[in-house]
Design an enzyme around this catalytic site. Structure first.
Site, PDB file in Angstrom:
ATOM      1  N   GLY A   1       0.833  -1.213   0.000  1.00 21.90           N
ATOM      2  CA  GLY A   1       0.000   0.000   0.000  1.00 21.90           C
ATOM      3  C   GLY A   1       0.852   1.241   0.000  1.00 21.90           C
ATOM      4  CG  ASN A   2      -0.184   4.626  -1.596  1.00 21.97           C
ATOM      5  OD1 ASN A   2      -0.903   5.471  -1.092  1.00 21.97           O
ATOM      6  ND2 ASN A   2      -0.539   3.919  -2.669  1.00 21.97           N
TER       7      ASN A   2
END
Ligand code: CTP
Length: 412
Positions: free
Chosen positions: A214-215
């Site tokens: 993810g980020n």
């Protein structure tokens, strides 16, 4: 046409070298038909005389909490003003306002008013970039104070850099805009009839049923665009990986992965007038996510990655006539250069670029500071302000360009 005519404007002037420019701001407001009440701090009078404002403005200069005819001048000013404008705003004034300290008539008026407030900072670059000033500006922006400028250019003492007061004409135009938004029906419903698609949040690419790549995107900037577009009358679809409060009128399509975002956005964008790709889409995903949780005892997994679809680039390649496509660029260095490459490479009409390592800007913050690059070569810096105000500035550009394009087509 945005107008300040007949509006009661308290013009606060604090003590910086740019105080002399407040004289021109006063004159321009008067020329535009505003009712201007100058309120000077004591140190402002070291740079510019009260007699100048007395001669130019609608009312005489006020300076003191105690010596005026009115026993409570700050509440009278605060309650009756349509707008309080502070130009120039020094670091001290900004700090006092952010901290709620009302030690003189100007700061007391700022605390006593419910009218929209426009603050135009002006100071040396070192001061503008000091963490205390950055934090104070972020606090004010978050509270809905409109921050105009500063610009980069020549400063007192021959220095160059950020901190120069915005040009008086721009400040007066900003006051007009703020007033038109603040009026009961004043908010420009200039997106009525437009269909807008906004993407928000960071995608999640599964490694196994519990883990993902993810980020750090929070989705706040995307949702701020959705709010602003709904507020201006647009029909809005939000394609998002995150759940956040959203305008009840907006449609939310929940997605997780880049693949899901690509197909939901492509579908929604077919009929859209404006598409805003604010989502942080992962660039890589595991080729073969595990069907069961990977176990530690089996050792460190070798995860093979493959590229995800580039949603913005494919929207740019198949953009319907008349659609406005806005992309983002999250950068950590050479913001303008990288953003320009994304603008042309992805076929967008605008790229909203930000340095995600900057103080109080980017992921998770409530504030942002961006550079908007347009495909015709214009570059618009948008200084530190709330994410909603950033959305407003970008949509102002989008609407203005769409309107002038429609006008040109009509004339042909
Ligand atoms: N974007 C997209 N699909 C991707 C990657 C990015 O649609 N697979 C979009 C983002 O929503 C944003 C723009 O492209 O509007 C730029 O995203 P950014 O992450 O800044 O750049 P990348 O294209 O991913 O390039 P890099 O990570 O190398 O900077």
């Amino acid at each position: 046409m945005i107008s300040v005519a007949d509006k009661k404007i308290v013009l606060g002037v604090s003590g910086g070298i740019a105080a002399y420019k407040a004289v021109e701001i006063c004159r321009r407001l008067m020329d535009a038909g505003a009712h201007v009440i100058p309120v000077l701090t004591k140190s402002a009078t070291r740079f510019v005389g009260r007699a100048t404002f007395d001669a130019l403005a609608s009312e005489r200069v006020q300076m003191s909490l105690f010596d005026e005819d009115d026993p409570i001048p700050h509440t009278t000013l605060g309650q009756t003003a349509d707008c309080v404008l502070v130009a120039p705003a020094t670091a001290r004034l900004i700090g006092a306002y952010a901290a709620g300290i009302s030690s003189d008539l100007l700061t007391a008026t700022l605390i006593a008013t419910r009218a929209p407030v426009v603050v135009c900072p002006a100071m040396h670059t070192e001061m503008w970039e000091h963490p205390a000033v950055i934090d104070n500006i972020a606090i004010l922006a978050e509270r809905g104070v409109h921050i105009v400028g500063p610009e980069s250019g020549r400063l007192a003492g021959g220095d160059e850099g950020a901190g120069r007061l915005s040009p008086p004409a721009d400040i007066v135009a900003a006051v007009g805009r703020v007033l038109s938004e603040a009026g009961a029906e004043g908010q420009p419903m200039d997106m009525t009839g437009l269909s807008v698609v906004v993407t928000a949040g960071g995608t999640r690419e599964p490694i196994d049923p519990v883990r993902y790549i993810g980020n750090r995107s929070s989705g706040k900037q995307g949702y701020a665009f959705a709010e602003e577009a709904v507020h201006r009358g647009a029909r809005v679809t939000i394609v998002s990986t995150v759940e956040r409060p959203h305008p009840p009128d907006a449609t939310v399509v929940k997605v997780d992965t880049a693949e899901e975002m690509a197909s939901a956005t492509a579908m929604a964008a077919k009929e859209a007038d404006v598409v805003i790709m604010a989502a942080a889409v992962a660039d890589f995903r595991p080729v073969d996510p595990a069907g069961v949780k990977l176990k530690k005892r089996d050792g460190v997994p070798a995860i093979e990655l493959e590229p995800t679809p580039d949603v913005l680039a494919s929207l740019g390649a198949s953009k319907p006539e008349g659609q406005t496509l806005v992309g983002f660029a999250a950068e950590t260095c050479d913001v303008a250069g990288n953003a320009a490459a994304k603008l042309s490479g992805k076929g967008a009409d605008y790229i909203v670029a930000n340095d995600v390592t900057a103080e109080s800007a980017g992921f998770a913050y409530d504030t942002n500071q961006v550079l908007v690059l347009a495909s015709d070569g214009r570059v618009h810096p948008v200084g530190l302000r709330s994410k909603r105000q950033v959305a407003q500035a970008v949509l102002d550009l989008v609407v203005a360009d769409r309107t002038s394009r429609a006008d040109t087509q009509e004339k042909q």
